[in-house]
Write a protein that holds these residues in place. Structure first.
Motif, PDB file in Angstrom:
ATOM      1  N   ALA A  75       0.678  -1.645  -0.311  1.00 48.57           N
ATOM      2  CA  ALA A  75      -0.021   0.306  -0.434  1.00 48.57           C
ATOM      3  C   ALA A  75       0.485   1.311   0.311  1.00 48.57           C
ATOM      4  O   ALA A  75       0.718   2.356  -0.731  1.00 48.57           O
ATOM      5  N   ASN A  76       1.874   1.170   0.956  1.00 44.63           N
ATOM      6  CA  ASN A  76       2.888   1.959   0.321  1.00 44.63           C
ATOM      7  C   ASN A  76       3.658   2.513  -0.846  1.00 44.63           C
ATOM      8  O   ASN A  76       3.656   3.474  -1.066  1.00 44.63           O
ATOM      9  N   THR A  77       4.007   1.628  -1.145  1.00 45.26           N
ATOM     10  CA  THR A  77       4.935   0.721  -2.527  1.00 45.26           C
ATOM     11  C   THR A  77       3.785   1.057  -3.996  1.00 45.26           C
ATOM     12  O   THR A  77       4.591   2.249  -4.904  1.00 45.26           O
ATOM     13  N   VAL A  78       3.094   0.669  -3.477  1.00 44.56           N
ATOM     14  CA  VAL A  78       2.448   0.371  -5.129  1.00 44.56           C
ATOM     15  C   VAL A  78       1.545   1.788  -4.871  1.00 44.56           C
ATOM     16  O   VAL A  78       0.255   1.862  -4.250  1.00 44.56           O
ATOM     17  N   GLY A  79       1.211   2.829  -5.225  1.00 49.59           N
ATOM     18  CA  GLY A  79       0.960   3.868  -4.855  1.00 49.59           C
ATOM     19  C   GLY A  79       1.289   4.863  -6.094  1.00 49.59           C
ATOM     20  O   GLY A  79       1.163   4.862  -7.370  1.00 49.59           O
ATOM     21  N   THR A  80       0.912   6.191  -5.882  1.00 53.85           N
ATOM     22  CA  THR A  80       1.964   7.467  -6.617  1.00 53.85           C
ATOM     23  C   THR A  80       2.678   7.879  -6.627  1.00 53.85           C
ATOM     24  O   THR A  80       2.664   8.200  -8.039  1.00 53.85           O
ATOM     25  N   GLY A  81       3.262   7.087  -6.052  1.00 59.06           N
ATOM     26  CA  GLY A  81       4.999   6.900  -7.229  1.00 59.06           C
ATOM     27  C   GLY A  81       5.039   6.471  -8.010  1.00 59.06           C
ATOM     28  O   GLY A  81       5.988   6.580  -9.198  1.00 59.06           O
ATOM     29  N   ASN A  82       4.386   5.451  -8.351  1.00 59.79           N
ATOM     30  CA  ASN A  82       4.010   4.587  -9.291  1.00 59.79           C
ATOM     31  C   ASN A  82       3.830   5.502 -10.548  1.00 59.79           C
ATOM     32  O   ASN A  82       3.601   4.605 -11.782  1.00 59.79           O
ATOM     33  N   ILE A  83       2.850   6.433 -10.344  1.00 60.06           N
ATOM     34  CA  ILE A  83       2.265   6.479 -11.669  1.00 60.06           C
ATOM     35  C   ILE A  83       2.621   8.400 -11.828  1.00 60.06           C
ATOM     36  O   ILE A  83       3.608   8.966 -12.444  1.00 60.06           O
ATOM     37  N   SER A  84       2.406   8.996 -10.504  1.00 60.62           N
ATOM     38  CA  SER A  84       2.565  10.995 -10.531  1.00 60.62           C
ATOM     39  C   SER A  84       4.225  10.974 -10.685  1.00 60.62           C
ATOM     40  O   SER A  84       4.936  11.459 -10.791  1.00 60.62           O
ATOM     41  N   GLY A  85       4.759   9.688 -10.012  1.00 58.60           N
ATOM     42  CA  GLY A  85       6.029   9.809  -9.435  1.00 58.60           C
ATOM     43  C   GLY A  85       6.820   9.699 -10.686  1.00 58.60           C
ATOM     44  O   GLY A  85       7.921  10.568 -10.686  1.00 58.60           O
ATOM     45  N   VAL A  86       6.364   8.353 -11.334  1.00 64.69           N
ATOM     46  CA  VAL A  86       7.273   8.409 -12.517  1.00 64.69           C
ATOM     47  C   VAL A  86       7.106   9.397 -13.329  1.00 64.69           C
ATOM     48  O   VAL A  86       7.760   9.940 -14.175  1.00 64.69           O
ATOM     49  N   ALA A  87       5.619   9.822 -13.398  1.00 61.62           N
ATOM     50  CA  ALA A  87       5.779  11.325 -13.786  1.00 61.62           C
ATOM     51  C   ALA A  87       6.572  12.290 -14.331  1.00 61.62           C
ATOM     52  O   ALA A  87       7.237  12.487 -15.473  1.00 61.62           O
ATOM     53  N   MET A 371       0.744   4.283   5.437  1.00 61.43           N
ATOM     54  CA  MET A 371       2.000   5.308   5.713  1.00 61.43           C
ATOM     55  C   MET A 371       1.142   5.573   7.113  1.00 61.43           C
ATOM     56  O   MET A 371       1.538   5.552   7.819  1.00 61.43           O
ATOM     57  N   TYR A 372      -0.687   5.541   7.296  1.00 60.27           N
ATOM     58  CA  TYR A 372      -0.555   6.110   8.844  1.00 60.27           C
ATOM     59  C   TYR A 372      -0.259   4.609   9.443  1.00 60.27           C
ATOM     60  O   TYR A 372       0.191   5.315  10.680  1.00 60.27           O
ATOM     61  N   TYR A 373      -0.620   3.477   8.929  1.00 64.47           N
ATOM     62  CA  TYR A 373       0.334   2.927  10.224  1.00 64.47           C
ATOM     63  C   TYR A 373       1.210   2.600   9.848  1.00 64.47           C
ATOM     64  O   TYR A 373       2.219   2.241  11.434  1.00 64.47           O
ATOM     65  N   THR A 374       2.656   2.917   9.175  1.00 64.60           N
ATOM     66  CA  THR A 374       3.870   3.609   9.615  1.00 64.60           C
ATOM     67  C   THR A 374       4.002   4.538  10.765  1.00 64.60           C
ATOM     68  O   THR A 374       4.632   4.553  11.526  1.00 64.60           O
ATOM     69  N   CYS A 375       2.958   5.587  10.607  1.00 65.30           N
ATOM     70  CA  CYS A 375       3.410   6.981  11.025  1.00 65.30           C
ATOM     71  C   CYS A 375       2.725   5.994  12.209  1.00 65.30           C
ATOM     72  O   CYS A 375       3.289   6.652  13.588  1.00 65.30           O
ATOM     73  N   GLU A 376       1.875   5.636  12.607  1.00 58.99           N
ATOM     74  CA  GLU A 376       1.298   5.307  13.930  1.00 58.99           C
ATOM     75  C   GLU A 376       2.364   4.797  14.744  1.00 58.99           C
ATOM     76  O   GLU A 376       2.237   4.136  16.082  1.00 58.99           O
ATOM     77  N   LYS A 377       2.520   3.434  14.209  1.00 59.47           N
ATOM     78  CA  LYS A 377       3.799   2.658  15.303  1.00 59.47           C
ATOM     79  C   LYS A 377       5.411   4.086  15.900  1.00 59.47           C
ATOM     80  O   LYS A 377       5.163   3.487  17.363  1.00 59.47           O
ATOM     81  N   SER A 378       5.365   5.048  15.282  1.00 59.39           N
ATOM     82  CA  SER A 378       6.029   5.812  15.902  1.00 59.39           C
ATOM     83  C   SER A 378       5.098   6.524  17.573  1.00 59.39           C
ATOM     84  O   SER A 378       5.882   6.879  18.361  1.00 59.39           O
ATOM     85  N   VAL A 379       3.908   6.459  16.583  1.00 56.82           N
ATOM     86  CA  VAL A 379       2.859   6.979  18.619  1.00 56.82           C
ATOM     87  C   VAL A 379       2.906   5.986  19.620  1.00 56.82           C
ATOM     88  O   VAL A 379       3.151   5.312  20.105  1.00 56.82           O
ATOM     89  N   ASN A 380       3.047   4.886  18.907  1.00 58.32           N
ATOM     90  CA  ASN A 380       3.311   3.149  19.644  1.00 58.32           C
ATOM     91  C   ASN A 380       4.057   3.284  20.748  1.00 58.32           C
ATOM     92  O   ASN A 380       4.204   2.932  22.034  1.00 58.32           O
ATOM     93  N   TYR A 381       5.344   3.979  19.616  1.00 53.78           N
ATOM     94  CA  TYR A 381       6.850   3.840  21.177  1.00 53.78           C
ATOM     95  C   TYR A 381       6.856   4.778  21.566  1.00 53.78           C
ATOM     96  O   TYR A 381       7.313   4.540  22.996  1.00 53.78           O
TER      97      TYR A 381
END
Length: 478
Positions: A75-87, A371-381
């Motif tokens: 969900a982090n990797t297959v996103g707009t980076g593949n579309i708008s990022g490549v553009a 991305m929310y899930y990854t940011c939430e881990k910092s909150v958890n810590y």
């Protein structure tokens, strides 16, 4: 504002200068050599232990299956980076940027594998507040190095500034939706904000369940769209390949709306956008895969191969070829998601633009959630396995969504520059962790291939190799 913009661009240029490119590539090369290119050459084995077992929950300890953990990472990797990022990479670095995306991804498979191994090795089981295995860079700093104060500072930085990188997602969606449907951006943003908030409110079970369904389906549909373009323009493929290869190693002349690019531009934007797209080196892999059920950290690391392949070698390539082969690269001065939308419109007519806008919207939606899930881990810590951790999360969910719905109308290049800067900081931290704990990574790698796997193939039942640093013991013996 103009001075601030120039300042951001200057930092971005420095952070993603030649030294960063060399650091990323050298790290991937050295790790690949040490791993004997296992992640690149053992394709059949990798497939059998990943995609071929998507229905299996797996063996060992963890919260969710390896497949669901991989989809959360995807969900982090297959996103707009593949579309708008490549553009944006092609607009700024020329067609040759795709080659450097591929090169960094090829060696980045080993880097991402290290992230996953580290996440499994230094994870903790939060039993009281969420009943979930968790890990991120802060957990590693504490559990691997004993740097508790530094870990708290890093956690605070990540959960405060991490959400701001999602603004590139909403910018891509609003620009493409506006281009294809003429829908006001404010309407699109509100819809994204509400639906994302509802999904993340359900925590990891809902996030992983949604991602395991949405990501594979959307990825396949987008790939089919791109392959259709190649079929329509099949005679032009050799010329496009020649242009891409030539542009990777020689300056690209200005054409149409494109101002031209140097080889340095191709490398810089190819590696930077490649890193943002596949996350190989950013440290997100250690976060998403820490919760996976697995019998050995190295087995879970095989998923990194699949993520990078699907993301960069397939989906990014689909976008790049479509932009070039349809003529959008030559005739339009658009960038980000709008350029990709124009490319598919050129190929399929108005329906193509609408299909692309929908794809971008879904990819951005899943990325915001991931991305929310990854940011939430910092909150958890930061709050620990306490009642405070459980109570603070709803408030953080709301805070997380604010940049997504507020910064969507800022110029795309500025948003990408800010995102690049944060990504560069994450890369530096991750590479430091890998370098400092390389002996433990290599020990686990050798243990899997030389002891654990041979024992399994002989029909034996060696104890699972799983970790819970909160207990300060390994749940199985060596």
């Amino acid at each position: 504002m103009e001075q601030l913009t120039e300042f951001i661009y200057a930092i971005d240029d420095f952070m993603w200068g030649s030294w960063m490119t060399i650091l990323i590539l050298v790290t991937g090369i050295l790790l690949s050599v040490r791993f004997h290119f296992r992640y690149q050459r053992s394709v059949a084995f990798n497939f059998r232990n990943t995609f071929a077992k998507i229905r299996s929950k797996g063996e060992g300890e963890g919260t969710i299956s390896g497949f669901k953990a991989a989809c959360t990472a995807l969900a982090n990797t297959v996103g707009t980076g593949n579309i708008s990022g490549v553009a944006t990479a092609i607009v700024s670095g020329g067609p040759g940027a795709l080659i450097w995306m591929w090169i960094s991804a090829f060696f980045g498979m080993s880097t991402k594998a290290c992230e996953i191994i580290i996440g499994q090795r230094y994870r903790e089981h939060y039993k009281e507040s969420m009943n979930e295995y968790v890990c991120d860079r802060s957990f590693v700093l504490k559990n691997a190095f004993g740097w508790k104060r530094g870990a708290v500072v890093l956690a605070g930085f990540c959960f405060l500034f991490g959400p701001w990188t999602c603004s590139v997602q909403t910018e891509a969606v609003t620009s493409s939706i506006s281009e294809a449907f003429g829908i006001p951006s404010i309407v699109t943003v509100i819809l994204i904000g509400v639906t994302c908030l509802v999904t993340i409110w359900g925590g990891l079970p809902r996030i992983s369940s949604v991602m395991s369904k949405a990501v594979p389906v959307m990825a396949v549909l987008y790939i089919i769209m791109g392959l259709g373009v190649l079929v329509i323009h099949v005679q032009e493929i050799p010329a496009v390949i020649s242009l891409i290869v030539k542009s990777a190693f020689s300056p690209t002349a200005a054409v149409g709306g494109f101002a031209g690019a140097t080889v340095r531009d191709a490398i810089q934007y190819g590696v930077a956008r490649g890193i943002y797209s596949n996350d190989a080196g950013t440290g997100y892999g250690m976060i998403a895969h820490a919760s996976a059920v697995t019998d050995h950290p190295v087995r879970q690391s095989l998923w990194g191969w699949g993520e990078v392949c699907l993301d960069t070698f397939i989906i990014c390539a689909v976008t790049a070829f479509t932009i070039i082969i349809t003529g959008a690269y030559y005739t339009s001065d658009a960038t980000s998601g709008a350029l990709t939308t124009i490319a598919f419109t050129n190929a399929y007519g108005p329906v193509g633009g609408k299909m692309t806008a929908i794809a971008i919207a879904v990819f951005a939606w899943t990325t915001i959630i991931g991305m929310y899930y990854t940011c939430e881990k910092s909150v958890n810590y930061a709050f620990g396995d306490t009642e405070a951790n459980r109570k603070i999360r709803p408030f953080y969910m709301i805070y997380y969504m604010i940049p997504c719905v507020v910064l969507y109308n800022i110029e795309a290049d500025i948003l990408w520059a800010f995102t690049d800067i944060l990504s560069a900081l994450y890369v530096l931290i991750t590479i430091f962790i890998i370098a400092a704990r390389h002996k433990e990574i290599f020990r686990l790698f050798d243990d899997f291939w030389k002891r654990y796997l041979p024992a399994k193939e002989r029909g034996e039942n060696p104890p699972y190799v799983t970790f819970d640093c909160r207990e300060n013991v390994k749940s199985t013996n060596e």
